[in-house]
Design a protein around this motif. Structure first.
Motif, PDB file in Angstrom:
ATOM      1  N   PRO A 172       0.807  -1.221   0.000  1.00 45.44           N
ATOM      2  CA  PRO A 172       0.000   0.000   0.000  1.00 45.44           C
ATOM      3  C   PRO A 172       0.839   1.268   0.000  1.00 45.44           C
ATOM      4  O   PRO A 172       0.447   2.274  -0.597  1.00 45.44           O
ATOM      5  CB  PRO A 172      -0.845  -0.118   1.280  1.00 45.44           C
ATOM      6  CG  PRO A 172      -0.133  -1.095   2.139  1.00 45.44           C
ATOM      7  CD  PRO A 172       0.562  -2.038   1.206  1.00 45.44           C
ATOM      8  N   SER A 185      -5.250   1.184  -6.143  1.00 48.65           N
ATOM      9  CA  SER A 185      -5.743  -0.113  -5.653  1.00 48.65           C
ATOM     10  C   SER A 185      -5.217  -1.256  -6.504  1.00 48.65           C
ATOM     11  O   SER A 185      -4.849  -2.320  -5.988  1.00 48.65           O
ATOM     12  CB  SER A 185      -7.279  -0.125  -5.638  1.00 48.65           C
ATOM     13  OG  SER A 185      -7.782   0.777  -4.686  1.00 48.65           O
ATOM     14  N   CYS A 188      -1.592  -1.819  -5.586  1.00 46.14           N
ATOM     15  CA  CYS A 188      -1.492  -2.529  -4.310  1.00 46.14           C
ATOM     16  C   CYS A 188      -1.776  -4.019  -4.505  1.00 46.14           C
ATOM     17  O   CYS A 188      -1.074  -4.871  -3.951  1.00 46.14           O
ATOM     18  CB  CYS A 188      -2.449  -1.932  -3.293  1.00 46.14           C
ATOM     19  SG  CYS A 188      -2.420  -2.740  -1.677  1.00 46.14           S
ATOM     20  N   SER A 189      -2.783  -4.336  -5.312  1.00 47.87           N
ATOM     21  CA  SER A 189      -3.127  -5.744  -5.541  1.00 47.87           C
ATOM     22  C   SER A 189      -2.005  -6.466  -6.278  1.00 47.87           C
ATOM     23  O   SER A 189      -1.722  -7.635  -6.001  1.00 47.87           O
ATOM     24  CB  SER A 189      -4.435  -5.850  -6.327  1.00 47.87           C
ATOM     25  OG  SER A 189      -4.287  -5.406  -7.657  1.00 47.87           O
ATOM     26  N   GLY A 335      -8.737  -5.700  -7.169  1.00 45.56           N
ATOM     27  CA  GLY A 335      -8.080  -4.404  -7.295  1.00 45.56           C
ATOM     28  C   GLY A 335      -8.694  -3.564  -8.396  1.00 45.56           C
ATOM     29  O   GLY A 335      -8.915  -2.352  -8.239  1.00 45.56           O
ATOM     30  N   ASP A 339     -10.697   0.071  -7.989  1.00 50.26           N
ATOM     31  CA  ASP A 339     -10.319   1.273  -8.736  1.00 50.26           C
ATOM     32  C   ASP A 339     -11.498   1.835  -9.546  1.00 50.26           C
ATOM     33  O   ASP A 339     -11.631   3.042  -9.712  1.00 50.26           O
ATOM     34  CB  ASP A 339      -9.148   0.978  -9.676  1.00 50.26           C
ATOM     35  CG  ASP A 339      -7.796   1.103  -8.982  1.00 50.26           C
ATOM     36  OD1 ASP A 339      -7.700   1.884  -8.012  1.00 50.26           O
ATOM     37  OD2 ASP A 339      -6.850   0.422  -9.393  1.00 50.26           O
ATOM     38  N   GLU A 394      -6.249  -2.203   1.222  1.00 47.78           N
ATOM     39  CA  GLU A 394      -6.760  -0.948   0.691  1.00 47.78           C
ATOM     40  C   GLU A 394      -7.875  -0.373   1.563  1.00 47.78           C
ATOM     41  O   GLU A 394      -7.966   0.840   1.742  1.00 47.78           O
ATOM     42  CB  GLU A 394      -7.253  -1.155  -0.746  1.00 47.78           C
ATOM     43  CG  GLU A 394      -6.135  -1.229  -1.768  1.00 47.78           C
ATOM     44  CD  GLU A 394      -5.338   0.062  -1.810  1.00 47.78           C
ATOM     45  OE1 GLU A 394      -5.793   1.041  -2.406  1.00 47.78           O
ATOM     46  OE2 GLU A 394      -4.241   0.101  -1.205  1.00 47.78           O
ATOM     47  N   SER A 397      -6.195   1.350   4.380  1.00 45.54           N
ATOM     48  CA  SER A 397      -5.630   2.638   3.971  1.00 45.54           C
ATOM     49  C   SER A 397      -6.710   3.710   3.885  1.00 45.54           C
ATOM     50  O   SER A 397      -6.469   4.889   4.190  1.00 45.54           O
ATOM     51  CB  SER A 397      -4.916   2.500   2.620  1.00 45.54           C
ATOM     52  OG  SER A 397      -3.790   1.657   2.724  1.00 45.54           O
ATOM     53  N   GLU A 398      -7.905   3.314   3.459  1.00 39.49           N
ATOM     54  CA  GLU A 398      -9.008   4.262   3.323  1.00 39.49           C
ATOM     55  C   GLU A 398      -9.507   4.765   4.677  1.00 39.49           C
ATOM     56  O   GLU A 398      -9.685   5.961   4.879  1.00 39.49           O
ATOM     57  CB  GLU A 398     -10.174   3.610   2.561  1.00 39.49           C
ATOM     58  CG  GLU A 398      -9.929   3.428   1.072  1.00 39.49           C
ATOM     59  CD  GLU A 398      -9.901   4.751   0.323  1.00 39.49           C
ATOM     60  OE1 GLU A 398     -10.530   5.726   0.797  1.00 39.49           O
ATOM     61  OE2 GLU A 398      -9.249   4.811  -0.730  1.00 39.49           O
ATOM     62  N   GLU A 405       0.848   4.577   5.313  1.00 39.93           N
ATOM     63  CA  GLU A 405       0.376   3.256   4.874  1.00 39.93           C
ATOM     64  C   GLU A 405       1.247   2.136   5.430  1.00 39.93           C
ATOM     65  O   GLU A 405       0.746   1.042   5.719  1.00 39.93           O
ATOM     66  CB  GLU A 405       0.360   3.182   3.350  1.00 39.93           C
ATOM     67  CG  GLU A 405      -0.657   4.066   2.660  1.00 39.93           C
ATOM     68  CD  GLU A 405      -0.124   5.470   2.418  1.00 39.93           C
ATOM     69  OE1 GLU A 405      -0.878   6.292   1.865  1.00 39.93           O
ATOM     70  OE2 GLU A 405       1.036   5.756   2.796  1.00 39.93           O
TER      71      GLU A 405
END
Length: 470
Positions: A172, A185, A188-189, A335, A339, A394, A397-398, A405
């Protein structure tokens, strides 16, 4: 050339400068690029709104994926051929299980200094340290082939496990530092995909390389080849990371990254805020249950399969491979969905509930007598359970933005390791005391509990709010 043109040529915009409708790469090569334009072939950078994303971000991501894979492929290197290791070295199966659980045990106390280091020094330093440790541990195992040197192999495994603390919390952070808002996203995936790719190779290669029915001399030669192969790969990757891996692009790729990088983070205050964030605490519990169940199954997969399919050593490895590859596909799909939709709560809940269904199917097909059916149920289980990994990252992180992160994912993974150790030991005990059916049903119940906890998380998408406001 003016200072303003110099900045543009280097892909950097001074926040005090007005944004013109066109940007020039240089006076000598006046290729124009709309501020809101799309990617143009041959350019070093892409400009979206007032922020610049650099093509080298894909190189950084690719290096991380390979480096992460080289570490995680060693996680089940011993346990997936547990019966062979027990016979060759003369150790107990419980000791072999600890070659996997040492990954979890070392992570918990070390993740806090590792997260602090990532926060203070950036991606490059921590990545170099982790890559060096992964390489050094792999070389220690090269010298552990003699039958009285299992302790040296375990030491090498421990060094590799320690190096993992510089890997699991990076995806992340790397995605946020290098990628734009419409790709973070997915990036990150893909970063998590690297860990899963290594796990998949860890399931596939040892049963293929080390002959289950070989003589002591043949097994020793096979182990030697496997250890040299991994040591060689990790050495090449360490050199590449040392030469090419960078900490950050010249300018932030998104408004959220720009704001986050402008904050003076205090590590202890960040931890305090995280541990008083209701949504984050609930996510810690639900994420820990899901991934802890995955760790338990992965660690004891060899024993599970051989219970009903004696001699199917290679099949045990392939079933593990199927679980992880299906999870890799699930990770990328999830992911992309995140997005496109930014529906973090809904996506997390659906994937989690589907993991429960997948675990139930796996439980009731394991003893069906047809190993092809077990392969099929493993695909369903892996797609959702392993595919959940980047979704949880993710979502965390949100709900915790703008906290770093690396710290957010570090604590998340520390919780996972604790759950992983406890659930692996519980699962191993239940396999012996009550059999695989009841052991698997217990895991199903824990996943159902995790789904309920996930449903209680509020969709407080702070990072999206910051991006939309910008």
């Amino acid at each position: 050339m003016t200072a303003k043109t110099d900045n543009v040529a280097n892909g950097i915009r001074n926040p005090s400068e007005p944004i013109s409708s066109k940007l020039f790469l240089s006076e000598e090569d006046p290729v124009k690029h709309d501020v809101s334009g799309s990617v143009m072939d041959g350019l070093i950078m892409e400009v979206k709104d007032s922020y610049t994303v650099f093509r080298t971000r894909w190189v950084m991501l690719a290096l991380f994926v390979l480096y992460s894979s080289s570490n995680s492929l060693q996680w089940t290197q011993f346990t997936i051929i547990s019966d062979i290791i027990v016979r060759y070295y003369g150790v107990t199966s419980n000791v072999v299980s600890w070659t996997s659980m040492v990954y979890m045990l070392t992570y918990v106390p070390l993740i806090f200094p590792a997260s602090w280091l990532l926060d203070k020094t950036g991606l490059r330093i921590t990545t170099i340290i982790g890559s060096f440790g992964t390489c050094a541990g792999a070389w220690l195992k090269v010298f552990s082939v003699p039958q009285d040197l299992f302790w040296l192999g375990f030491t090498g495994q421990t060094v590799v496990a320690i190096s993992q603390v510089f890997i699991l919390n990076v995806p992340p952070r790397l995605a946020a530092v290098w990628f734009g808002a419409d790709q973070v996203s997915s990036a990150c995936s893909i970063g998590v995909f690297g860990n899963q790719l290594g796990v998949a190779l860890g399931f596939l290669l040892p049963p293929m390389i080390v002959r289950a029915q070989g003589t002591v001399e043949e097994i020793g030669a096979d182990l030697q080849f496997m250890f040299y192969l991994v040591a060689g790969i990790t050495s090449v990757l360490f050199v590449f990371i040392l030469l090419f891996f960078k900490a950050a692009p010249p300018s932030p790729p998104s408004a959220a990254a720009d704001f986050g990088s402008s904050l003076d983070s205090n590590f202890l205050k960040s931890i305090q805020k995280l541990l008083t964030n209701r949504n984050y605490i609930l996510l810690l519990i639900s994420y820990g249950l899901n991934v802890g169940v995955f760790y338990a199954i992965s660690t004891l997969l060899n024993e599970l399969v051989l219970t009903y399919y004696p001699g199917a050593n290679e099949d045990a490895g392939r079933i593990g491979l199927v679980i992880v590859v299906a999870g890799m596909i699930g990770s990328v799909v999830c992911g992309l969905i995140l997005d496109k939709t930014h529906r973090f709560k809904e996506t997390t809940l659906v994937v989690y509930a589907a993991s429960v269904v997948g675990m139930i199917i796996f439980t009731f097909t394991l003893d069906c007598g047809y190993i092809a059916v077990v392969y099929f149920s493993s695909i369903i289980l892996g797609f959702f359970m392993a595919g959940y990994l980047p979704v949880g990252f993710e979502f965390a992180s949100e709900v915790t933005y703008p906290e770093p992160e690396g710290t957010t994912s570090g604590i998340l993974n520390a919780c996972v390791q604790i759950f992983g150790i406890v659930l692996t030991l519980l699962f191993e005990w239940m396999l012996g005391a009550a059999g695989d059916r009841w052991a698997n049903l217990a895991l199903c119940a824990l996943l159902a509990l995790g789904t309920a906890v996930t449903a209680a998380i509020r969709p407080d998408l702070r990072r999206q709010a910051a991006q939309n406001k910008a």
